[in-house]
Design an enzyme around this catalytic site. Structure first.
Site, PDB file in Angstrom:
ATOM      1  N   LYS A  73       0.845  -1.192   0.000  1.00 16.80           N
ATOM      2  CA  LYS A  73       0.000   0.000   0.000  1.00 16.80           C
ATOM      3  C   LYS A  73       0.881   1.244   0.000  1.00 16.80           C
ATOM      4  O   LYS A  73       1.848   1.326   0.766  1.00 16.80           O
ATOM      5  CB  LYS A  73      -0.911  -0.018   1.234  1.00 16.80           C
ATOM      6  CG  LYS A  73      -1.944   1.112   1.282  1.00 16.80           C
ATOM      7  CD  LYS A  73      -2.836   0.965   2.507  1.00 16.80           C
ATOM      8  CE  LYS A  73      -3.920   2.042   2.564  1.00 16.80           C
ATOM      9  NZ  LYS A  73      -4.792   1.884   3.745  1.00 16.80           N
ATOM     10  N   SER A 131      -9.783   2.204   2.865  1.00 14.29           N
ATOM     11  CA  SER A 131      -8.965   2.949   1.931  1.00 14.29           C
ATOM     12  C   SER A 131      -8.012   2.075   1.127  1.00 14.29           C
ATOM     13  O   SER A 131      -7.448   2.515   0.132  1.00 14.29           O
ATOM     14  CB  SER A 131      -8.136   3.980   2.724  1.00 14.29           C
ATOM     15  OG  SER A 131      -7.210   3.323   3.594  1.00 14.29           O
ATOM     16  N   SER A 163      -9.813  -0.336   6.993  1.00 14.64           N
ATOM     17  CA  SER A 163      -9.272  -0.159   5.643  1.00 14.64           C
ATOM     18  C   SER A 163      -8.600  -1.385   5.051  1.00 14.64           C
ATOM     19  O   SER A 163      -8.252  -1.388   3.876  1.00 14.64           O
ATOM     20  CB  SER A 163      -8.282   1.012   5.623  1.00 14.64           C
ATOM     21  OG  SER A 163      -8.954   2.231   5.830  1.00 14.64           O
TER      22      SER A 163
END
Length: 509
Positions: A87, A162, A186
């Protein structure tokens, strides 16, 4: 089906086994995933857009090094040579770290996050950095400055957020493993929307050093995978005490992978259904899959009981005061003077540079949360808002503690719905925030939680969330593995992703 496709469809542990036996090389495996990325990822318009940066050269160099070391008989980590996606919130030497924001566009970190250092030491080729909501603020991965990520089960739907990029990279067979971060869901919410396994470890079990902070008391780094065993193996790799992180726990985490094997039999375990997360506000299809999952756990020997957490309904408003308050403080550094790309207006002063930089560099959702958090921390309102929210947090923690005196673990749907349509909640932040109603309480409490696939509703994945007491991550994986085994058996031994018709083929976009 080509050999390349065959390789990318293996689990991470299957890949590791074939690498160790010499049946395949890391170079072949890494190239297969890079080919897959270049074939289907594209951009926000032409593909699923899971990656913001692809790291071909370095990934292949590490793969070749692993093959050479293995040929020489060197002792390697069991996952050495298995590719991974990261990420774009974890600082990484040699690759841009942008947090999906223009304020950090093309920024190159001078150091690696602790999690990245561990991955490099174990010699997992890093495929690239994945898309996210800007600074991890969002529940759909539509708030990236570089365009949204699409759900490969249905590219007209969101992948959750997210960390939608990491979830989609794994779900679409572009990576067998990925790293995500979880502040209020997330990792787990995208896991539910994409059919992946996403785990939020106990707060402090994985170092946050080098993870760009949103809300420091809530942020957690964790694994994304397609199976519970793969997630547990990655969790073991990245966990452990880190003196660079003042919240890091001094504990060994070598019991996670063995717990998956023990997941065949849950006899003697008592699992509590959270009453506040089982009914109103949850789609009928989600509840149907959830009830089926409870039956599978009962078949594995668990006793299912109902448990109340009286203050859970106050967790959502408390979270959306605590999180933006901490975010407003953490993001104050991005002002064009200390950090971030600078915007210089006419008749520039420091105040005008800061104002122009932040106005241009931050997106709408980030600005919304900064404003909310700054207001909650302002003189005259601190006690009424932030202080009160922290008191509610304590009540939620006490509710969990009381529940774990009665049961060994807790279970609920991960999200109230399946993946929503792209654009559906862009103009309705309250609706977006409600997506986190089942996931954010575990962040407030600091306890481990995992989302495991629980079936399909209207041909879209449904996630089931398992929460365990703090530091009992192994128990979480044990129950998750039992549910995964039961779901597979209920489909005649078929892998969960085989339930999806054609959505992951390279021409399906």
């Amino acid at each position: 089906m080509t050999q390349t496709t065959d390789l990318t469809r293996l689990t991470a542990l299957q890949m590791a086994e074939k690498l160790q036996s010499g049946e395949i090389t890391s170079k072949e495996l890494t190239q297969a995933h890079l080919d897959r990325i270049h074939a289907i990822d594209g951009d926000a318009e032409s593909g699923v857009h899971a990656f913001l940066h692809v790291n071909d050269k370095e990934a292949l160099e590490v793969a070749v090094e692993v093959d050479q070391l293995r040929a020489q008989g060197a002792e390697l980590h069991p996952l050495a040579g298995v590719p991974i996606a990261i990420k774009d919130l974890l600082v990484t030497v040699g690759q841009p770290t942008t947090a999906a924001s223009t304020i950090l566009k093309d920024w190159m970190s001078p150091y690696d996050a602790t999690v990245i250092r561990k991955i490099r030491e174990a010699k997992l080729p890093i495929l690239g950095k994945t898309n996210l909501d800007e600074f991890a603020m969002g529940s759909t991965t539509e708030f990236s400055a570089y365009g949204p990520t699409r759900n490969p089960w249905d590219t007209n739907r969101v992948p959750g957020g997210s960390g939608g990029g990491s979830a989609v990279a794994v779900a679409a067979f572009m990576a067998p493993l990925a790293i995500g971060t979880d502040t209020g869901g997330s990792i787990r919410q995208p896991g539910s929307f994409t059919g992946t396994v996403g785990a939020k470890p106990t707060y402090g079990s994985v170092s946050r050093y080098g993870a760009i902070a949103m809300a420091s008391s809530l942020d957690t780094v964790g694994p994304v995978a397609r199976t519970v065993a793969d997630a547990a193996a990655l969790h073991e790799l990245i966990a452990g005490h880190d003196p660079h992180d003042s919240t890091s726990l001094q504990r060994e985490w070598d019991d996670l992978a063995p717990a998956v094997v023990a997941g065949e039999d849950l006899t003697g375990l008592k699992i509590g259904v959270i009453e506040e997360l089982d009914g109103e506000g949850f789609d009928a299809g989600v509840l149907e899959c959830f009830q089926a999952s409870l039956r599978l756990l009962e078949d594995a020997g668990a006793e299912i009981v109902r448990v109340a957490l009286p203050h859970l309904k106050a967790a959502l408003p408390a979270y959306y005061l605590i999180m933006p308050s901490e975010a407003s403080s953490n993001l104050a550094r991005y002002d064009g003077v200390r950090y971030g790309n600078r915007v210089v207006p006419e008749q520039a002063t420091i105040d005008r540079v800061m104002s122009a930089t932040r106005a241009t560099g931050f997106g709408d959702e980030v600005k919304r949360r900064i404003i909310l958090g700054t207001y909650a921390l302002s003189a005259g309102y601190y006690d009424a808002y932030y202080g009160s929210a922290q008191k509610v947090r304590t009540l939620v923690q006490r509710d969990f503690a009381a529940a774990f005196e009665k049961v060994d673990a807790l279970i609920s749907p991960t999200t109230p719905t399946t993946a929503i349509a792209l654009g559906e909640e862009l103009d309705d932040p309250i609706a977006m925030y409600l997506n986190d109603v089942a996931t954010l309480p575990s962040n407030l409490a600091g306890i481990p939680a995992i989302s495991v696939p629980g079936g399909l509703a209207s041909n879209m994945p449904v996630g089931v969330q398992i929460q365990a007491p703090a530091t009992e991550d192994a128990l979480m994986y044990r129950i998750g593995a039992a549910l995964e085994t039961g779901l597979k058996a209920s489909h005649d031994g078929a892998d969960f992703f085989s339930l999806l018709p054609n959505a992951y083929e390279s021409d399906a976009r």
